[in-house]
Scaffold this active site. Sequence first.
Site, mmCIF file in Angstrom:
data_model
loop_
_atom_site.group_PDB
_atom_site.id
_atom_site.type_symbol
_atom_site.label_atom_id
_atom_site.label_comp_id
_atom_site.label_asym_id
_atom_site.label_seq_id
_atom_site.Cartn_x
_atom_site.Cartn_y
_atom_site.Cartn_z
ATOM 1 C CG HIS A 163 -1.881 -0.930 1.299
ATOM 2 N ND1 HIS A 163 -2.157 -1.601 2.269
ATOM 3 C CD2 HIS A 163 -2.568 -1.460 -0.212
ATOM 4 C CE1 HIS A 163 -3.585 -2.594 2.064
ATOM 5 N NE2 HIS A 163 -3.329 -2.501 0.669
ATOM 6 C CD GLU A 179 -0.663 0.192 4.458
ATOM 7 O OE1 GLU A 179 0.125 -0.580 4.966
ATOM 8 O OE2 GLU A 179 -1.483 0.252 5.381
ATOM 9 C CG HIS A 191 0.406 -4.569 5.143
ATOM 10 N ND1 HIS A 191 -0.593 -3.797 3.761
ATOM 11 C CD2 HIS A 191 0.555 -5.780 4.621
ATOM 12 C CE1 HIS A 191 -0.590 -4.628 2.998
ATOM 13 N NE2 HIS A 191 0.102 -5.786 3.330
ATOM 14 C CD GLU A 208 -2.447 -3.881 9.044
ATOM 15 O OE1 GLU A 208 -1.821 -2.676 8.765
ATOM 16 O OE2 GLU A 208 -3.076 -5.223 8.291
#
Length: 387
Positions: free
Chosen positions: A153, A156, A298, A357
């Site tokens: 992404h 990110e 991420h 994450e």
Amino acid sequence: MKVVSRSRDTLTYYSELFQIPEVLLADANPSISKVLPTGIEVHIPGFVTVKESREESTLNDIALRFQLPMDALLLLNQGEKEMVSVPVRIISPLLAIEKPYEYQSFLDDLEILSLHYPFIQVESFGKSVLGKELLEVRVGRGEKVIHYNGSFHANEWITSAVLMKWLNDMLLAVTNDCMLCGVDCLSFYENVTISLVPMVNPDGVDLVLKGESAAEGKLDVVKMNNGNPAFYAWKANIRGVDLNNQYPANWEIEKRRKIPKAPAPRDFPGEVFLSEPEALAMKELAERRNFERVIALHTQGKEFYWGYEGHEPEHSASMAREFEERSGYRAVRYVDSHAGYKDWFIQEFKQPGFTIELGKGINPLPLSHLPGIYEDSVKILMAGLYM
């Protein structure tokens, strides 16, 4: 650092002379034999050279001051020169990653590491929409291949900086035969191959950090961004397709329920799965390398996801517990999400896959969070090698 071989020199002797593991010398010089022909250049990883005046100091003085074997100086200084080349071991990181980590920053840093640690392997495995090389870095020589990636992404991009810092720290540990997070890195070098793709989505990363000019006039990214010239919330690739919604793991569910039905800053899974060159290249890389496991970075949430539809193997649970204990991140087995790279990998290979994450806040996470993010995540990255 490079030296020119002399009669009867060997890689074994260079290993003893510079206190560098012989396996690293062999991998840094793959086209030469263990017994060296005279007069060829040999890479010595983990060293730089500095210059000293021959007029001000004798070789003996320099050897004593730098605590070097005399023959190390003689090897580097064959012939009469006004300045003496002195080998100096690299003992601190070469990269300063606390910066907006655009594609060129990644390329520049990779060039620095490749120069000083020539035993790493860098290979292009595809191109982005705008023709940027998608690069995989491999470290080690083991049959077991463990894969890490970042910046699926665009906003990110801090995950790319984390992976490059980890790579730099690992290379330091390997060349200096020391520990990282209590782990003997040289042992893993010989038994594992680490595959890293630090920047899956280079076009998107550059769009977030550089603005509309990153699209090179080839796509109307402002229109896709609802007229907003600021792209800090952009997750997709440059064509407005979310690369982590592109994989054939119940892709049809995501296609049906995602609100964007056309290219957008985030969440649009494409008109068909694997339509985007970056997503397809990552699929083909996994098939070619036959990864033992996948760890995808991420942001944000300080949690990680480790299961998919019951396809994950039993030992994924013990790995998840280890990651949780080491990092303090929350382990989540299932989430109502499909079509991600981790999802497809688990479904296709029945091997452990993790989406980590990193950090907590609003994307893109600020650079001031990077030290804390790295302190937590490096424990997971290292644990991923030996579980």
